[in-house]
Design a protein around this motif. Structure first.
Motif, PDB file in Angstrom:
ATOM      1  N   VAL A   1      -1.792   4.249   5.863  1.00  0.00           N
ATOM      2  CA  VAL A   1      -0.432   3.705   5.796  1.00  0.00           C
ATOM      3  C   VAL A   1       0.578   4.722   6.302  1.00  0.00           C
ATOM      4  O   VAL A   1       1.556   4.369   6.954  1.00  0.00           O
ATOM      5  N   ASP A   2       0.313   5.997   6.038  1.00  0.00           N
ATOM      6  CA  ASP A   2       1.288   7.014   6.462  1.00  0.00           C
ATOM      7  C   ASP A   2       1.444   7.011   7.971  1.00  0.00           C
ATOM      8  O   ASP A   2       2.534   7.188   8.514  1.00  0.00           O
TER       9      ASP A   2
ATOM     10  N   ILE B   1       8.766  -4.308   8.514  1.00  0.00           N
ATOM     11  CA  ILE B   1       7.583  -4.166   9.367  1.00  0.00           C
ATOM     12  C   ILE B   1       6.337  -4.052   8.500  1.00  0.00           C
ATOM     13  O   ILE B   1       5.335  -4.725   8.714  1.00  0.00           O
ATOM     14  N   LEU B   2       6.412  -3.189   7.496  1.00  0.00           N
ATOM     15  CA  LEU B   2       5.230  -3.007   6.667  1.00  0.00           C
ATOM     16  C   LEU B   2       4.888  -4.255   5.874  1.00  0.00           C
ATOM     17  O   LEU B   2       3.720  -4.547   5.629  1.00  0.00           O
ATOM     18  N   SER B   3       5.919  -5.013   5.482  1.00  0.00           N
ATOM     19  CA  SER B   3       5.607  -6.195   4.680  1.00  0.00           C
ATOM     20  C   SER B   3       4.957  -7.283   5.498  1.00  0.00           C
ATOM     21  O   SER B   3       4.400  -8.213   4.930  1.00  0.00           O
ATOM     22  N   HIS B   4       5.095  -7.206   6.813  1.00  0.00           N
ATOM     23  CA  HIS B   4       4.509  -8.281   7.615  1.00  0.00           C
ATOM     24  C   HIS B   4       3.188  -7.888   8.234  1.00  0.00           C
ATOM     25  O   HIS B   4       2.724  -8.559   9.146  1.00  0.00           O
ATOM     26  N   ILE B   5       2.598  -6.790   7.789  1.00  0.00           N
ATOM     27  CA  ILE B   5       1.238  -6.478   8.206  1.00  0.00           C
ATOM     28  C   ILE B   5       0.343  -6.854   7.040  1.00  0.00           C
ATOM     29  O   ILE B   5       0.385  -6.259   5.975  1.00  0.00           O
TER      30      ILE B   5
ATOM     31  N   MET C   1       0.835  -1.197   0.000  1.00  0.00           N
ATOM     32  CA  MET C   1       0.000   0.000   0.000  1.00  0.00           C
ATOM     33  C   MET C   1       0.872   1.251   0.000  1.00  0.00           C
ATOM     34  O   MET C   1       0.582   2.227  -0.697  1.00  0.00           O
ATOM     35  N   LYS C   2       1.937   1.202   0.789  1.00  0.00           N
ATOM     36  CA  LYS C   2       2.802   2.371   0.866  1.00  0.00           C
ATOM     37  C   LYS C   2       3.454   2.625  -0.486  1.00  0.00           C
ATOM     38  O   LYS C   2       3.527   3.760  -0.944  1.00  0.00           O
TER      39      LYS C   2
END
Lengths: 439, 395
Positions: free
Chosen positions: B186-187, B224-228, A70-71
């Motif tokens: 996401v931000d 971190i973001l890839s594992h949410i 998403m980012k």
């Protein structure tokens, strides 16, 4: 997704026929049954029914995406994430502007600038992406007949004089704002349901509904039994439809709301079915206070000016309800406050300065900015302390909103139209016409 | 073994036929076997031969003869027998008391398990204390609150905190985020994750241990973001479907330690004329979530809305979805406002006392109101990793 037919979920033909004999045709019906019911209806064993459930669930379930994806998507296409409001301080705090894909609500006492804000955002949405816009059309659902095309053109011409230098550009901008006048709840809901096709065909990038509260409060009198739940149902349905549209097409949706008085002393007034946490219909408080007010003979330009009268009453003049201490908050109740994702409150400060507060936002802290309304729309006051960020605020559903506190003599202007070189916003749009009438 | 045939999980029609044929217990069915699930044939061998040629094969005849007798085919009979055998076997193990896959253990084993398993910290030490260490695994925690009070913020914070490496006192897990309201930004998660990484970096610099630095290499913003894992459910059908599929998903991603459903109330609060259906669906959901939490050793966090209950003299805000939903969660937190201060109250917990603490939402995420005092606490080793984090907390 819920209405997806079972046939498309890749169940076998005979199974679908068998289920349709029991009136189970969509995935929703299928998933709502318990396992035993499903066994009875499909005639299969326990293990098989679980496999069927898996199959149907796979057909309905949403797709997974990681936060990283998403980012990345947002980084690649930043214009698809926010619509800049062209108010620099506000944009910074909101991480870019009005977020796309969620609902933003503007609440304020009458005459503070809700419609002005909406008109300004309409102009901004039609701008090309290089200038911070979304380069698309705007759908404006107007329930109060407050939209003024002249004002739209005036804001465009004054805010971006370099871009709107020719009549053609102004003309094409106005062509991309589609105005719908809806006057009942039912028609508003019908219009929202029909928006999906229009968004695709007209390349719409912004939906504005001005205002949700007026049409809802006209029709649902919360004093009557049952109306409260019906109203909540209507609002929730509308909110979920709008959220679906916002996310599906990644566009911002702006709604406007009105204010109400929240009495803190319990329901001392006649509405024994209405609790203080829900809003009173302004009309019934208005009626009684209008009887006793000397200014009641003034012709009202719009419904708004009668509300200004109400505020005078509440702010300190004699009025029937003065015993209860009330605070003014956003209307439409608690559930609606849950449904919107971002809430901006406009309120009065020392006239002509007003305040815009960020009252609820997933990304922004509580902050306030001062602004005035000029020919070019909203203008932030840079002079005041720019770092107005505060960690204090309160529940967005209960945030106290400052109403207009002018003395009575300032209200007589309807007839005299004094010194207003900068328009007082309560009559901003009608001022143009007003001036013509009186000159 | 003496289980009544009517209670076996077979197809209803099959069950009815077995009962009609006179079978009463599972044992009888097992003893008969697939071929004997029909009575003795009364037809003569010559007739059988004629029928064979007519029907083209002996198989078909057997099948049709059995169909005549009891009305089930060979395959159905075999399947029924397998189901019955499985049921009897699991019944037997349960009655015999063998551990196997059953969920029976002594309290001592449970105690050891509970002490060994970690908590998901919230970065607000007051809240962690009130919860007894943080959000517990294998339990459902419900967060109720007024709009804008910070429920989604806490959920995003937990989704980041569950991934903290073990050497820093975390669980090194992954998170599933099911969103029904659309408040996930996401931000904001990027901000929270960046603050968390920075926090761990400070600890690593202060202590200079090797495993810290090694863990930090993998603990970055991207990871971190890839594992949410994010799911956006738009109505209750999608939510139900997703929860049905969740056990399979968790089996594939075995490191998931947190399942967040942000907004369990929103899809159920409108367009439900049939309230009993809603109660049934919610109960079913709660059951499935408890099973998921236990089987996969994950924490389940739900957020709920508040609704107005109109009383005699005044109205109060109570958690939505009704009284019966209150039983679904093991731990219940209520977030509310007191003028300008946000407060969290522990409303229901099997092991902790009811208390209220203040908290803040800062640009870095969910935090205490003031930095906590640094104390040397000689309690068990479980406390130390969290103590280290708190000492370096920046404000």
């Amino acid at each position: 997704m819920a209405a997806k037919k079972l046939r498309r979920a890749r169940l076998s033909q005979e199974l679908c026929e068998r289920l349709s004999r029991h009136q189970i045709t969509t995935c929703q019906d299928f998933l709502c049954l318990s396992l035993l019911d499903l066994m009875k209806v499909t005639g299969q064993s326990y293990g098989n029914v679980q496999k069927l459930l898996c199959k149907v669930s796979l057909a309905c379930a949403p797709k997974m995406q990681t936060a990283y994806e998403m980012k990345v998507r947002r980084a690649v296409n930043p214009s698809s994430a926010f619509l800049s409001t062209s108010l620099h301080g506000l944009d910074k705090v909101l991480h870019g502007g009005v977020p796309c894909g969620s609902l933003t609500e503007i609440t304020s006492p009458p005459g503070c600038g809700k419609t002005q804000f909406c008109i300004m955002m309409s102009v901004l949405a039609t701008l090309p992406i290089s200038m911070g816009g979304l380069n698309g059309a705007v759908i404006y659902i107007d329930t109060e007949s407050a939209f003024s095309a002249e004002r739209l053109v005036e804001i465009a011409g004054n805010r971006f004089p370099a871009y709107f230098d020719s009549d053609e550009k102004l003309f094409s901008m106005t062509c991309s704002v589609y105005l719908y006048r809806e006057l009942t709840c039912g028609s508003v809901l019908k219009r929202i349901k029909s928006l999906e096709e229009e968004i695709i065909s007209k390349k719409v990038k912004l939906i504005i509904i001005d205002s949700v509260a007026s049409v809802v409060r006209k029709e649902f009198d919360t004093k009557l039994q049952g109306n409260l739940t019906e109203r909540s149902n209507f609002l929730a349905r509308g909110a979920s439809l709008l959220k679906y549209l916002a996310e599906e097409f990644s566009i911002p949706v702006i709604l406007t709301n009105q204010i109400t008085t929240r009495l803190s002393n319990g329901p001392a007034i006649q509405a024994d079915l209405v609790s203080p946490a829900d809003d009173l219909s302004l009309s019934e408080v208005l009626d009684s206070s209008l009887q006793s007010h000397p200014l009641v003979r003034l012709p009202k330009n719009r419904l708004e000016s009668s509300r200004i009268l109400l505020e005078i009453c509440l702010a300190g003049a004699s009025g029937g309800r003065k015993r209860e201490s009330g605070c003014v908050t956003a209307a439409l109740g608690n559930t609606w406050s849950h449904s919107v994702n971002t809430r901006l409150i406009l309120q009065y400060h020392d006239l002509p300065t007003r305040q815009i507060r960020v009252a609820k936002s997933p990304v922004a802290p509580f902050s306030t900015f001062f602004y005035t309304i000029e020919k070019s729309g909203f203008v932030l006051q840079d002079g005041k302390d720019q770092t107005n960020l505060t960690w204090e605020g309160t529940s967005p559903a209960l945030q106290n909103i400052k109403v207009r506190n002018t003395a009575l003599k300032d209200l007589l202007p309807d007839a005299a139209l004094p010194r207003t070189t900068d328009e007082t916003p309560s009559n901003a749009s009608s001022l143009q016409k007003g001036k013509c009438n009186l000159d | 073994m003496q289980r009544d045939v009517g209670s076996l999980p077979l197809a209803p029609a099959l069950r009815a036929r077995l009962v009609a044929a006179g079978f009463q217990t599972a044992q009888e069915v097992l003893e008969t076997g697939p071929c004997g699930l029909s009575k003795d044939s009364l037809l003569s061998p010559e007739f059988w031969l004629q029928c064979t040629t007519a029907l083209g094969s002996f198989e078909n005849l057997i099948v049709s003869s059995r169909n005549i007798e009891i009305g089930i085919s060979k395959e159905e009979a075999l399947e029924a027998l397998q189901v019955v055998r499985q049921e009897c076997h699991s019944d037997a193990t349960r009655t015999a008391g063998a551990p196997g896959t059953s969920r029976k253990c002594t309290a001592l084993e449970l105690l050891e398990q509970e002490q060994a398993q970690g908590f998901i910290i919230t970065f607000c030490s007051a809240l962690d204390n009130v919860l007894g260490g943080g959000v517990q695994l294998t339990k459902i925690t419900e967060i109720c609150g007024a709009p804008g009070v910070g429920k989604t913020q806490l959920c995003m914070q937990l989704a980041v905190d569950v991934q903290i490496p073990e050497c820093f006192g975390g669980l090194a897990g992954e998170a599933v985020f099911i969103d029904t309201e659309g408040s996930f930004m996401v931000d904001r998660v990027v901000d929270i994750a960046a603050a968390c990484v920075q926090h761990c970096q400070l600890i690593a610099e202060a202590h200079q241990e090797e495993d810290h630095l090694k863990a930090l290499e993998t603990f970055s913003l991207e990871s971190i973001l890839s594992h949410i894992y994010y799911f956006r459910c738009r109505d209750y059908t999608e939510l139900l479907a997703e929860v049905y599929l969740l056990p399979d998903f968790l089996s594939e991603h075995s490191k998931v330690r947190l399942v967040v459903i942000d907004g369990i109330a929103f899809p159920f609060r409108h367009d439900f004329e049939d309230l009993s259906l809603r109660t049934r669906l919610l109960n079913g959901l709660a059951q499935q979530l408890i099973i998921i939490a236990n089987d996969h050793k994950a924490a389940v966090v739900l957020t709920n809305q508040m609704t107005t209950r109109i009383g005699q003299s005044q109205s109060t805000l109570v958690p939505a979805l009704g009284e019966s939903w209150g039983h679904a969660a093991t731990v219940r937190l209520i977030f509310h406002w007191d003028n300008n201060q946000r407060l969290a109250t522990l409303y229901k917990s099997p092991s902790q006392k009811e208390s209220t603490i203040p908290y803040h939402i800062t640009p870095h995420g969910f935090r205490d109101v003031q930095p906590p005092a640094v104390t040397q606490n000689p309690e068990g080793t479980e406390m130390n990793p969290r103590k280290r984090l708190r000492r370096e907390e920046e404000k």
